[in-house]
Design an enzyme around this catalytic site. Sequence first.
Site, PDB file in Angstrom:
ATOM      1  NE  ARG A 202      46.827  48.451  57.356  1.00 19.95           N
ATOM      2  CZ  ARG A 202      47.477  48.814  58.457  1.00 19.95           C
ATOM      3  NH1 ARG A 202      48.738  49.209  58.363  1.00 19.95           N
ATOM      4  NH2 ARG A 202      46.892  48.808  59.636  1.00 19.95           N
ATOM      5  CE1 TYR A 255      43.662  32.007  38.802  1.00 18.47           C
ATOM      6  CE2 TYR A 255      43.158  33.090  40.883  1.00 18.47           C
ATOM      7  CZ  TYR A 255      44.059  32.756  39.896  1.00 18.47           C
ATOM      8  OH  TYR A 255      45.358  33.170  39.987  1.00 18.47           O
ATOM      9  CG  ASP A 328      35.554  36.861  40.056  1.00 22.96           C
ATOM     10  OD1 ASP A 328      35.555  37.685  39.121  1.00 22.96           O
ATOM     11  OD2 ASP A 328      36.600  36.414  40.562  1.00 22.96           O
ATOM     12  CE  LYS A 353      43.345  38.085  35.332  1.00 22.44           C
ATOM     13  NZ  LYS A 353      43.417  38.284  36.789  1.00 22.44           N
TER      14      LYS A 353
END
Length: 537
Positions: A202, A255, A328, A353
């Site tokens: 992790r 978003y 962003d 994306k």
Amino acid sequence: MAVSSCGARAFPSFQCRSDTDFSSSSGGVPLRDVPNPAGLRFSGSSVIHGGLSSLILRFPPNFVRQLSVKARRNCSNIGVAQVVAASWSNNNSDFTPAAKAVDTAASAAAIAPLDEEVAAVVENAPCDDRNVKIDDLARGKYSSFLSSDGSIAIHAGERLGRGIVTDAITTPVVNTSAYFFNKTSDLIDFKEKRRASFEYGRYGNPTTVVAEEKVSALEGAESTLLMASGMCASTVMLLALVPAGGHIVTTTDCYRKTRIFIETILPKMGITATVIDPADIGALESVLNEKKVTLFFTESPTNPFLRCVDIELVSKLCHAKGALVCIDGTFATPLNQKALALGADLIVHSATKYLGGHNDVLGGCISGPDKLVSTVRTLHHILGGAINPNAAYLIIRGMKTLHLRVQQQNSTAQRIAGILEAHPKVRCVYYPGLPSHPEHDLAKRQMTGFGGVVSFEVDGDLLTTAKFVDALKIPYIAPSFGGCESIVDQPAIMSYWDLSQSERAKYGILDNLIRFSFGVEDFEDLKADILQALESI
């Protein structure tokens, strides 16, 4: 022992070369001939800097295939066999003793940790820094021989060395949940920060680091943290950097899931928000004067109307009041816009994306100064959301064609936007590359390309718009954008169907709105498909 039928044949001598960027640096410690328990010797030189090794190994052809099945089964895909191979003397042309040594190591691995045989190659090195591991990170500077973003996207994180010992061109996937220590004293050294290790899956992975270094190189960032999704990157950033009772500024167009998090989750921690129009600098100045703002966070361009924020001006205003700026940049990509160079403190991407670019992986990242990214990383290690190394590999693979894809998508979107704007069955087109866009002049100043997404409104109602979408033959009806395949969606249905028509309208989402993400298909094919679909309504 299974070896080739040639018996003890002559192979080219092993070569080890040092990365010139490191070998010329001060403070390096040469790695000289290193004895190991098997009596083999490691020949060649490298330079070790604080746990960073620039060692690059070269091995004889087909070496791994010459090993016994047992040896190959016990050698990991990240180069254990090659590390043992590198212990041969350059003057040793006899294959048999080395092959026997590897078989011996493989047999012992069944009853003892593999590292006891392999790590001895570097563990007993007569140098001051003994914290040399096969996952050491070799950071290189690429500006001396790579001048374009396209070349950097291909080679950054790999060409000048990476944290995986291998002579493979492509970066191997390191599938592991944890990292071991040879002995307790090594563990204590790690805990007391004298030794480097990821320790647990992790907390990091060598494959993931390569993807992070690619993004850092493209964005001009000190550090990048790769996570399981773009929303993971955004939410962890907000939780890490905005204190309880803090105040953030965001924009009307964004978003939807980001808006939901800001409106419903953050208030539970006493964090409030002011929402302004992306271009309303006056509103930003007012809130900065009236409230103690911790962070300004928005997209640029925004989703789905592709509004642009004056990153340079916003950053100056926010910094004057002690507020951070995070952009962003998913719709822009690092190729079309450099938010950090414009003054932003942090840049977030949904790697799902354009960075991944093939509609086959989820990922997100945040880049910026090491101090800020480390703060986010600390919380990320607690919350989880670690990206799978296989997903990180897909992002690495995708980024190698990023510049080719984005060039095609920029071009197609720009040309189609112009065609749509002139079409009688299209009411409005939203694209920063059009002079009609409200921030067109700003976009020309801070972007080098305008992206592969075009939003537009057709002349019709919900059902007429759906008929247009259904008449398209090339794009998939799906969420997401930025991949090789074109994607189309009707936001009123895809993202806001749970709201009434009047509630959707509050966000500017009309029933006739279309968001079209152009892939890398031929422009003429896409043009013909869109025109025939418009003729059907």
